[in-house]
Design a protein around this motif. Structure first.
Motif, short mmCIF file in Angstrom:
data_model
loop_
_atom_site.label_atom_id
_atom_site.label_comp_id
_atom_site.label_asym_id
_atom_site.label_seq_id
_atom_site.Cartn_x
_atom_site.Cartn_y
_atom_site.Cartn_z
N HIS A 171 0.82 -1.22 0.00
CA HIS A 171 0.00 0.00 0.00
C HIS A 171 0.86 1.27 0.00
N ASN A 198 -1.61 -0.68 -10.95
CA ASN A 198 -1.71 -2.09 -10.55
C ASN A 198 -0.33 -2.64 -10.19
N ASP A 199 -0.28 -3.92 -9.81
CA ASP A 199 0.97 -4.56 -9.38
C ASP A 199 2.00 -4.68 -10.50
N THR A 227 2.25 1.94 -3.39
CA THR A 227 1.19 2.41 -4.28
C THR A 227 0.89 3.88 -4.03
N LYS A 232 2.75 -2.31 -12.35
CA LYS A 232 3.21 -0.93 -12.53
C LYS A 232 2.63 -0.28 -13.77
#
Length: 106
Positions: free
Chosen positions: A3, A41-42, A6, A44
């Motif tokens: 988190h 998102n994960d 992000t 990138k």
């Protein structure tokens, strides 16, 4: 990606967005309220949901490309996609207090 990462990447994207100006208004697109959402998102990949001051805006072709290019230039981002929407329609109420002050609406 956790988190905190992000949030950090989101902040960097916002800082980039604050360097992009609507050519007709001396306020950046973020403060103008043209950015509706920023998602990362994960993998990138960034997705930016944005609008324009009007559907007939003279920079309808170039402004989204500029947003994509500048966000993609961040080393934390692999790719960026800009989606234009006119729902909800942009109004002056969407501007930040800072933008309203800058433009003399306060």
């Amino acid at each position: 990606m956790n988190h905190e990462e992000t949030v950090e990447i989101g902040d960097k994207i916002v800082n980039v967005l604050k360097t992009i100006y609507d050519p007709e208004i001396p306020v950046d697109i973020y403060e103008l309220g043209l950015i509706y959402d920023v998602l990362v998102n994960d993998q990138k990949q960034a997705k930016i949901l944005m609008t324009l001051t009007s559907p007939n805006c003279p920079v309808a072709e170039t402004l989204p490309k500029e947003v994509e290019e500048k966000v993609c230039a961040l080393e934390e981002i692999e790719s960026a996609e800009v989606e234009l929407t006119f729902d909800p329609t942009w109004t002056q109420d969407m501007m930040s207090e800072e933008a309203k002050l800058e433009l003399g609406f306060l």
